[in-house]
Design an enzyme around this catalytic site. Structure first.
Site, mmCIF file in Angstrom:
data_model
loop_
_atom_site.group_PDB
_atom_site.id
_atom_site.type_symbol
_atom_site.label_atom_id
_atom_site.label_comp_id
_atom_site.label_asym_id
_atom_site.label_seq_id
_atom_site.Cartn_x
_atom_site.Cartn_y
_atom_site.Cartn_z
ATOM 1 N N LYS A 168 -14.837 -0.453 -0.878
ATOM 2 C CA LYS A 168 -15.190 -1.629 -0.188
ATOM 3 C C LYS A 168 -15.560 -1.477 1.481
ATOM 4 C CE LYS A 168 -9.969 -2.167 -0.093
ATOM 5 N NZ LYS A 168 -8.757 -2.857 -0.026
ATOM 6 N N ASP A 204 0.980 -1.080 -0.273
ATOM 7 C CA ASP A 204 0.245 -0.091 0.425
ATOM 8 C C ASP A 204 0.771 1.163 -0.176
ATOM 9 O OD1 ASP A 204 -1.460 -2.044 0.773
ATOM 10 O OD2 ASP A 204 -3.119 -0.989 2.508
#
Ligand SMILES: *[C@@H]1O[C@H](CO)[C@@H](O)[C@H](O)[C@H]1NC(C)=O
Ligand SMILES: *[C@@H]1O[C@H](CO)[C@@H](O)[C@H](O)[C@H]1NC(C)=O
Ligand SMILES: *[C@@H]1O[C@H](CO)[C@@H](O)[C@H](O)[C@H]1NC(C)=O
Length: 358
Positions: A251, A176
């Site tokens: 999400k 990430d």
């Protein structure tokens, strides 16, 4: 006595108006007593974290590249804390030694990797720092007051290739760019080449992500959203997203309860070469388009001017929305979204999107 007390702050600031220099971890304790801290090039010993806890108002100048020794441990490799800090990276590099750790598994097993590589716990400005080859997640940001992160580079491009430990998969995984569970953060004008979310927002408010370039990863994400969190006021504007799995994603975990996500605004983003979904809003995480949960209330997801333009590859879906029954609410204006290529996705359990068809 009284006059001494009155003078104390001035005496303290006079004492701290010095310049500290860090050329090894041994120099840190003395250097952080000064409000100017210069960091020279050195190698941090394997298995030790480089941690600086700064006085309010400190200016940090990175004057050389930093390497971190290689060892299988949990990290983080670098932590910087303090209020009203000016951190000048001057284009220098923090080298995480990624290839030593990469096995295609990231945080899902294999070798223990320092994650995050870097913890940012400052307010003020953090600029012009290059990160090369982060072992797994790169930046975790939890600023104590408003922070601008600008002109950064995260280059994990080498992790796109397999190595001898990754069984043919991309060696870098879960790399990430920015994990932000925070308030009053702007990340701008940065370039991120990685193998997971460019930005992942797990909770927080007033987060602006603008003018960044995301290459090769999983796109710009709100989530994954767990139980009992609030997200409000996210602005994703003017970013360029190249060859990612998805461009824009929200999400939420199917098992999450008691959470609210609202007021997410997209504008002026340009995405090309998107491999799976142009836009995906999915309440079934960790599944993709599985059975959605209903414990995260999602509202106010809008595409405002200027237009966001997304081009997906053949076989990819333009837009997929998978809401739990009744958990996506209100009217969402998507008139400033244009998606080309691929095929239409499905929009499940929500009829509030206006101004857009696929
Ligand atoms: C850690 O390992 C990587 C890959 O093997 C290497 O590029 C890097 O220079 C190493 N770091 C140090 C400090 O030796
Ligand atoms: C929506 O987010 C913006 C940007 O953070 C903020 O200024 C605004 O107050 C938020 N609106 C609501 C209704 O919370
Ligand atoms: C809508 O939500 C309900 C309840 O979660 C679910 O049973 C149903 O399958 C959903 N609709 C579709 C078309 O998936």
């Amino acid at each position: 006595m009284l006059s001494l007390l009155v003078l104390l702050p001035f005496v303290q600031s006079a004492l701290s108006a010095c310049t500290g220099t860090i050329s090894s971890l041994d120099d840190i304790a003395a250097a952080v007593k000064c409000t100017t801290v210069n960091i020279n090039s050195f190698t941090v010993p394997a298995g030790q974290g480089f941690e600086i806890d700064l006085l309010d108002g400190t200016t940090v100048n990175l004057n050389g590249d930093i390497k971190f020794g290689n060892k299988t441990w949990a990290g983080p490799l670098f932590t910087v804390s303090g209020k009203s800090i000016t951190f000048n990276g001057n284009g220098h590099t923090l080298d995480g030694g990624g290839p030593f750790y990469w096995d295609g598994l990231g945080g899902n097993g294999g070798v223990t990797k320092p994650a995050p590589m870097i913890k940012i716990r400052i307010s003020g400005t953090y600029r012009d720092v290059k990160v090369l080859n982060s072992p797994a997640r790169t930046y975790s940001v939890s600023n104590p007051a408003a922070l601008v992160m600008t002109g950064l580079t995260i280059d994990n491009s080498l992790g796109d290739l397999p190595n001898s430990n990754s069984a043919g998969k991309a060696a870098g995984h879960n790399t990430d760019g920015f994990d932000a569970s925070t308030t009053d953060l702007t990340i701008q004008n940065s370039v991120i080449h990685n193998q997971d979310d460019c930005l992942a927002i797990n909770r927080g408010s007033n987060i602006v992500f603008q003018g960044n370039t995301c290459i090769g990863g999983h796109g710009i994400s709100v989530g994954s959203i767990d139980s009992g969190v609030t997200v409000n006021g996210i602005v994703i504007t003017g970013n360029t997203i190249i060859d990612n799995d998805q461009a824009l994603r929200i999400k939420t975990k199917s098992a999450a309860t008691g959470s609210t996500v609202t007021n997410i605004t997209y504008s002026g983003n340009t995405a090309t070469g998107i491999k799976r979904f142009g836009v995906i809003i999915d309440q079934s995480y960790p599944d993709t388009l599985g059975t959605p949960g209903t414990g995260v209330k999602l509202s106010g997801v809008n595409f405002v001017s200027p237009k966001t333009t997304i081009s997906v590859v053949s076989g990819a879906q333009k837009v997929a929305v998978n809401c739990g029954s009744g958990s996506c609410t209100g009217s969402w204006n998507w008139a400033n979204l244009a998606v080309s290529g691929g095929k239409a996705g499905s929009i499940v359990n929500f009829s509030g999107i206006t101004g857009f068809s696929q």
